[in-house]
Design an enzyme around this catalytic site. Structure first.
Site, PDB file in Angstrom:
ATOM      1  CD  GLU A  15      -3.163   0.761   0.381  1.00 18.57           C
ATOM      2  OE1 GLU A  15      -2.556   1.763  -0.068  1.00 18.57           O
ATOM      3  OE2 GLU A  15      -4.396   0.642   0.342  1.00 18.57           O
ATOM      4  NE  ARG A  98      -5.151  -2.989   8.955  1.00 24.03           N
ATOM      5  CZ  ARG A  98      -5.223  -2.447   7.747  1.00 24.03           C
ATOM      6  NH1 ARG A  98      -4.791  -1.213   7.544  1.00 24.03           N
ATOM      7  NH2 ARG A  98      -5.751  -3.120   6.733  1.00 24.03           N
ATOM      8  CG  ASP A 201      -7.459   0.339  -1.912  1.00 29.25           C
ATOM      9  OD1 ASP A 201      -6.787   1.030  -1.140  1.00 29.25           O
ATOM     10  OD2 ASP A 201      -7.584  -0.893  -1.758  1.00 29.25           O
TER      11      ASP A 201
END
Length: 295
Positions: A15, A98, A201
């Site tokens: 990522e 998270r 995303d």
């Protein structure tokens, strides 16, 4: 246009690619692999620092250090030793949350958002996350909550708008952004991406003000016009779960793209041998802009 793999099978959940213009290298994270990576396209080498916690994002700082959004904590990272220097922690009442993705704004603040516990990729306890801003004086401000999967961010070329993605909404949102104070308001939908296109995303912006968005579960990056909501282009990849993208290279004309192997079955991994890799796209005919750094 050409799509090539540049770092093969280097992690689980890659990522947050960020082109570090100071070193001409690509920074990115492996969230579940608990690692920060630095890829040097001049040598072809990919160096890794293992951390003791999940890491949602990494950005350079003006003083040459690295800054991460770890599992719950903003920290400085010393690349040579791998040691973390904590700055501020969030959400002590939500130990299973998270950080997921983050980026610096035009004034050098670091924005990162959280998400709830995840049974499988993109299957989370809904509305548990919050968007935070780490200011350059190291104070942290929460902005809005009820986020399911905090994800891509980009700022408009005139620095008046923050573009923001909560993955499970099927929309890209825009917010009025005050560059001087970091305040945001007037959140609204500007782009609709139906599930057939994938889950929204990571995101970046090009020099023409168009948004490039990784579409998780559908093997693609789409380019959108944020002013009209129109999809302008689709680039396909040999991996299902595309996670994020950024422009890099000396001329900012290379699109770097990360992919995830997390949660795939053995059969799916055989069909997608490049899941968990980093790709580059060249020949797009468009350039990006230097990424913002902290400080």
């Amino acid at each position: 246009m050409a799509v090539e793999v540049v770092v093969r099978n280097c992690g689980k959940l890659l990522e947050g690619p960020h082109w570090d213009s100071a070193s001409d290298t690509l920074l990115f994270v492996d969230i579940s692999g608990r690692a920060v990576h630095r890829y040097d396209p001049n040598t072809g080498k990919n160096k890794t620092v293992q951390l003791g916690e999940n890491v949602g994002a990494v950005v350079p700082t003006k003083d040459g250090r690295l800054l991460i959004a770890g599992r719950h904590t903003f920290s400085y990272l010393d690349w040579e030793s791998g040691k973390l220097e904590p700055i501020a922690a969030v959400e002590p009442d939500k130990p299973n949350n998270r950080f997921n993705d983050g980026k610096c704004d035009p004034m050098g603040r670091f924005w990162a958002g959280t998400m709830g516990p995840e049974e499988r990729p993109a299957e989370v306890l809904l509305h548990q996350g919050t968007l935070y801003c780490l200011h350059t004086d190291l104070t942290v401000k929460p902005h809005f909550d009820q986020i399911s999967i905090s994800n891509g961010m980009a700022w408009s070329l005139d620095h008046k708008t923050l573009y923001y993605i909560d993955t499970l909404l099927e929309y890209v949102d825009a917010l009025d952004y005050d560059k001087e104070t970091g305040e945001i308001k007037n959140r609204r939908h500007i782009i609709h991406a139906p599930v057939e296109e994938g889950l929204l995303d990571g995101m970046c912006i090009d020099a023409e003000g168009m948004l490039w968005i990784a579409m998780f579960q559908k093997s693609r990056v789409n380019r959108y016009n944020p002013n009209t909501g129109e999809k302008l282009q689709t680039i396909m990849f040999p991996a299902t779960n595309i996670t994020s993208c950024c422009f890099g290279g000396p001329n900012y004309d290379v699109l770097y793209v990360t992919a995830s192997a997390e949660g795939l079955t053995d059969g799916e991994l055989k069909e997608q041998p490049l899941a968990g890799s980093v790709f580059k796209v060249t020949g797009l005919g468009v350039r990006g802009l230097p990424a913002n750094v902290f400080g």
